[in-house]
Design an enzyme around this catalytic site. Structure first.
Site, PDB file in Angstrom:
ATOM      1  N   GLY A   1      80.592 -10.441  25.434  1.00  0.00           N
ATOM      2  CA  GLY A   1      80.240 -11.644  24.876  1.00  0.00           C
ATOM      3  C   GLY A   1      80.454 -12.804  25.880  1.00  0.00           C
ATOM      4  N   SER A   2      80.910 -13.794  25.511  1.00  0.00           N
ATOM      5  CA  SER A   2      80.844 -15.170  26.298  1.00  0.00           C
ATOM      6  C   SER A   2      82.278 -14.997  27.328  1.00  0.00           C
ATOM      7  CB  SER A   2      81.100 -16.528  25.430  1.00  0.00           C
ATOM      8  OG  SER A   2      80.151 -16.671  24.573  1.00  0.00           O
TER       9      SER A   2
END
Lengths: 640, 381
Positions: free
Chosen positions: A327-328
């Site tokens: 993810g981020s």
């Protein structure tokens, strides 16, 4: 009957002649016997002597004491506990059944165990001790000892079995030992005679397995003289063997215990705490966990079924085996790739209108309304996706992958734990080889926000964070010393990225935790000299965005957080992944913050570390955690 | 009465006979028996019990028997030969009907005082009856078929009874011992050549017929022959004994492990260590030197018998002495060949050394006959 003298003389000559012939034959045969004696006793003597020794001398193996495992401060994690047994010798017992009945009146005997023992007693020679029952309490042993006169042939006995005093805390790191199986023998190429001992325990998973040779030691031998029935007549000599080497881990038991306890409410989660200066893994936590001692004693089918059927997979060491879309938390990699390629200046801004258009396809930002103009720091602080779509399109996947690999993504770290995963760090070549597909720009956009093909383990995320914080190629390590020999930390040389670029990225991570608009601001640490800097991540398990509360557990987003502290002079890195936990900022970041605080203080932190509005709630929460209090010191370890 | 034809006056009488005994032979026998005591003491783990002491008593009794028999004139024993043979045969038959089973074979008959093995007795009485027969028989008729048939019958009867027990070792001893007397008495070479030839022919026919259409025995019988001839093919069954025996013997080396240091016998790897396999204990503890010494002692015993017989012009005395010597030879030769793996395992003890009552007593009685023949030999000029 009359006989003439002539006849007698003839007969006498005949007897003499034939007597000589017979005597000659006899002498000849005696010669053959003598020749045979010479052949056997002089020429082949060595051969026969060897056979005689094999007949007479039996080598009995003495199992060496298995090496102990300690944590970094000397707290025993795996020890050899005394196992009290009760054995019976048939020939001393006389009436075996009567003696066993009397014993059963004194202490509880498991009928199944007893049945097995009875069969074994009949099978073995009368002088061979047979275990009636084991893992008894000291009270049982004392009872038997006191009643010894009424129990002929019964003796209490003590052996050693592996014991893991910290129970669940180290189940995934240390693993467990178990009796060697045919499968083990076929799989491992090891001619150590110890493995032939029935029920000999070898490491099955984790450190116990990976350091099996070191921990096992060398078999001692007793040379004993036996008679034809196998009865031991006397001991001829003894070689005590070499006990297994002790192993010291880098893990800090109190922190490990806290991590396990802190992760437990998250149902299925993993966390790694790493020292950024030397790579020491201070904690490798998994939730849920299990009791390795059950495996040592022989786990029941029901218990094993509970473990394997549990959807949260207690047996899995998610911290190193679990591969999740980062993810981020992957965005630092993309930033650095762009900076390093010289295709981005820190002040450069992109406009985020909520989505990025590629052809006729829209790539959305998590914030539907968009972030407006975004620079590097703001892109991390608020985790703007569109910014990274732009960067990915600009630098391309191969540069991103190359950068990420230098931070440990896609690398299988050489750690003594089972099934350490390499994750996936895709690039164009990889996609062609694996799926025979061309890499498309859309794939780069997905990868830039840690989605798509990218898969990372919590360990890799911790390593990435540690390398970001230290600027070195620091390698994670789990073992501090083997047999008293310290292992050197590895990867102390610089990572090869411009310090300025690293500093900029770290500043962005600082903003995530410490600026008012940062995604992890609510999980900040208030004490100025212990500030945490990090990055949240929420990775989608499926493509369509729905509210997490509305979908079943296994379809919810993974919550991630990576961070390091103190921001000004970092020496700790942490990564937390909560499987299907929801949002990184709301679920993973608080866990990471608590773990980091505990690691920084070595104990529960003072309340001032938390934002004042949260103090009472967090205090309440932490006090409800069941933390272990009884960490035994080094001495009194169970070596026999 | 051939004695009357010699100068009987020179034959010693009364207690002075003792001076004319074959003393070297008596000394040799005592030496061999002492070796036996030593070994029985050793296999009992350095104890007179349970074997050495009874064996000593028996040997003392045996010596007494030998001297008693030696004092009685040899012509008396010749006249007793028929009776002795008859009694032995009757006892063998008695075993057939009233015998106790010992070691899987019916061999004993309990006379109350002593448990007698009639088959042992037969070994001597067969020698006696054959010697008496040839002493009686006109020497020119020796090789005539009818006169050959009679001794053959005399041998075959007890052999058949012994085989029924079953006691293969004794049967072999009886047949070979009897054959030797016939050979010494001058039965034509041709008989022996024909018999041996026929024997070899039969054996090779049986063995070569294996696997062919005209196979003479059943398969399981062949397998039995296989393990009999080559015990190593059945290492845990019948092969166990012989394998362990060879190991113990071979591990003795030049000088052995030393008295009471024999590990194989001490640790019970050796079967029948105090009876048929006692030689292996000796060979293990005293090595090649000890084994060859015992063999030399045995050979000397036979040598003295042969010398005594050849100097004896009395046909009965000569044949009996020779026959006893040959029987003694067969005992130790078969036993040693067996424990050294040269011959199949048949139950034959090591004479005077193996633990056992009736064998020793009977042998000593036999040597008594030889002594008597020596003392009462005709002297002329």
């Amino acid at each position: 009957m009359k006989r003439t003298p002539r006849d007698t003389a003839t007969s006498q000559r005949k007897i003499s002649r034939r007597g000589l012939v017979l005597g000659g034959l006899q002498l000849g045969f005696a010669g053959v016997l003598g020749w045979r004696m010479r052949q056997m006793q002089v020429e082949q003597a060595d051969e026969f002597r060897l056979l005689a020794e094999e007949n007479r001398i039996n080598m009995r193996l003495i199992a060496p004491a298995r090496g102990l495992i300690f944590d970094r401060s000397g707290i025993p994690l795996a020890e050899n506990a005394q196992n009290y047994r009760i054995v019976i010798v048939r020939e001393d017992a006389g009436d075996v059944d009567a003696v066993i009945d009397r014993l059963a009146q004194l202490i509880y005997l498991d009928p199944v165990e007893l049945d097995r023992a009875r069969k074994e007693i009949l099978r073995r020679s009368p002088f061979v001790p047979v275990t009636l029952t084991d893992q008894r309490s000291w009270e049982d042993i004392a009872t038997v000892a006191v009643n010894a006169p009424a129990l002929p042939g019964i003796t209490p006995d003590v052996g050693l079995t592996r014991n893991y005093p910290l129970v669940e805390d180290y189940a995934h790191i240390i693993g467990y030992v178990g009796p060697v199986s045919d499968y083990d023998l076929a799989r491992i190429d090891d001619d150590d005679p110890l493995l032939q001992i029935p029920k000999f325990q070898i490491g099955k998973t984790g450190v116990e397995q990976k350091f099996e040779r070191e921990l096992r030691g060398k078999a001692g031998t007793r040379r004993i003289e036996v008679n034809a029935a196998g009865r031991v007549m006397r001991e001829l000599g003894r070689d005590p063997g070499v006990p297994g080497a002790d192993i010291q881990l880098t893990v800090e038991s109190r922190l490990q215990n806290f991590v396990e306890a802190r992760l437990a409410p998250a149902l299925s989660a993993a966390a790694v705490v790493m020292d950024t200066r030397n790579g020491d893994l201070l904690a490798v936590g998994n939730a849920p966990s299990f009791d390795p001692n059950k495996f040592v004693r022989g786990i029941t089918v029901a218990d094993y079924g509970d473990l394997t059927n549990n959807i949260y997979r207690p047996l899995s060491n998610k911290a190193v085996q679990g591969a999740y879309p980062p993810g981020s938390t992957f965005k630092m990699m993309v930033s650095l790739a762009a900076l390093d390629a010289g295709q981005l200046s820190p002040g450069e801004t992109f406009y985020c209108g909520g989505y990025h258009k590629l052809g006729n396809r829209r790539f959305h930002c998590w914030k539907r309304g968009g972030h407006g103009w975004v620079d590097l720091e703001k892109s991390l602080e608020q985790s703007c996706d569109v910014y990274y779509y732009e960067l990915a399109q600009r630098v391309g996947i191969d540069k991103i992958a190359e950068t990420a690999r230098r931070f440990g993504h896609g690398e299988r770290f050489d750690l003594p734990m089972s099934a350490v995963s390499a994750g996936v760090m895709p690039d164009k070549a990889w996609l062609r080889e694996s799926y025979d597909q061309p890499w498309r720009v859309g794939d780069s956009l997905n990868a830039s926000i840690g989605q798509g093909y990218v898969l990372s383990t919590p360990l890799q995320l911790a390593v990435m964070t540690a390398r970001l914080a230290s600027g070195t190629r620091i390698e994670p390590r789990l073992v501090k010393s083997v047999g008293g020999v310290e292992l050197e930390p590895k990867g102390l040389e610089p990572l090869g990225f411009a310090p300025e670029h690293l500093r900029i990225v770290r500043a962005g991570m600082n903003a995530v935790s410490n600026s008012r608009r940062g995604t992890a601001y609510s999980s900040r640490i208030e004490a100025g000299d212990k500030r945490i800097a990090g990055k949240t991540g929420t990775s989608q398990v499926r493509s369509v965005v729905v509210r997490n509360q509305d979908v079943p557990w296994e379809e919810r987003d993974h919550a991630l957080f990576v961070g390091f502290a103190p921001y000004d002079d970092p020496h700790l890195a942490v990564s937390v992944v909560v499987e299907h936990g929801g949002g990184g900022s709301s679920v993973a970041a608080p866990i990471a913050r608590d773990i980091m605080l505990y690691a920084l203080h070595g104990t529960l932190p003072p309340p001032e570390s938390y934002p004042s509005s949260q103090r009472s709630r967090i205090d309440q929460f932490l006090s409800e955690l069941e933390l272990r209090q009884d960490f035994r010191p080094t001495e009194g370890s169970g070596r026999a | 009465m051939s004695y009357l034809e010699h100068n009987v006056k020179l034959v010693p009488t009364g207690p002075s006979k003792i001076l004319y005994l074959n003393w070297p032979l008596a000394l040799l026998l005592s030496t061999v028996a002492s070796v036996g005591f030593l070994m029985l003491f050793s296999v009992a783990g350095g104890s007179l019990e349970p074997w050495a002491e009874p064996q000593m008593k028996r040997f003392a009794l045996g010596l007494a028997v030998m001297f008693t028999v030696a004092m009685v004139p040899i012509w008396f024993w010749r006249n007793m030969a028929g009776l002795a043979y008859g009694v032995s045969l009757a006892l063998l038959l008695g075993v057939e009907f009233f015998g106790e089973t010992g070691m899987g074979a019916q061999r004993w008959i309990d006379l109350g005082v002593i448990r007698l093995q009639p088959s042992e007795l037969m070994k001597i009485t067969l020698v006696m009856i054959l010697a008496a027969f040839y002493d009686w028989l006109d020497i020119r008729k020796t090789s005539r078929p009818l006169w050959v048939l009679i001794p053959l019958l005399l041998i075959a009867l007890p052999t058949y009874l012994v085989l029924r027990q079953p006691d293969l070792g004794t049967a072999i001893l009886l047949v070979t011992g009897g054959g030797i007397i016939m050979f010494l008495a001058g039965v034509s070479w041709w008989y022996f050549i024909v018999v041996i030839g026929a024997g070899i022919g039969t054996v090779s026919a049986v063995l070569s017929s294996r696997g062919t259409d005209w196979q003479l025995l059943k398969d399981y019988q062949y397998r039995r022959i296989d393990t009999f001839l080559d015990p190593a093919s059945d290492p845990l069954g019948s092969g166990y004994h012989i394998t362990q025996s060879k190991i113990a013997l071979g591990s003795g080396g030049w000088t052995g492990r030393g008295f009471m240091q024999g590990t194989q016998s001490r640790l019970n790897f050796l079967p029948e260590k105090h009876t048929d396999f006692i030689f292996t204990t000796l060979a293990e503890e005293f090595g090649f030197v000890g084994a060859i010494s015992l063999l030399s002692l045995y050979v000397l015993v036979v040598f003295f018998c042969v010398v005594s017989a050849m100097r004896n012009r009395d046909r009965f005395g000569s044949l009996v002495t020779m026959g006893i010597g040959a029987t003694f030879f067969l005992f130790f030769a078969v036993n040693m060949a067996m424990v050294m793996g040269l011959a199949p395992v048949v139950g034959v003890p090591l004479p005077l050394v193996s633990y056992g009552g009736s064998a020793m007593l009977v042998l000593m009685a036999g040597f008594g006959l030889a002594q008597s023949a020596h003392v009462h030999r005709p002297r002329s000029r």
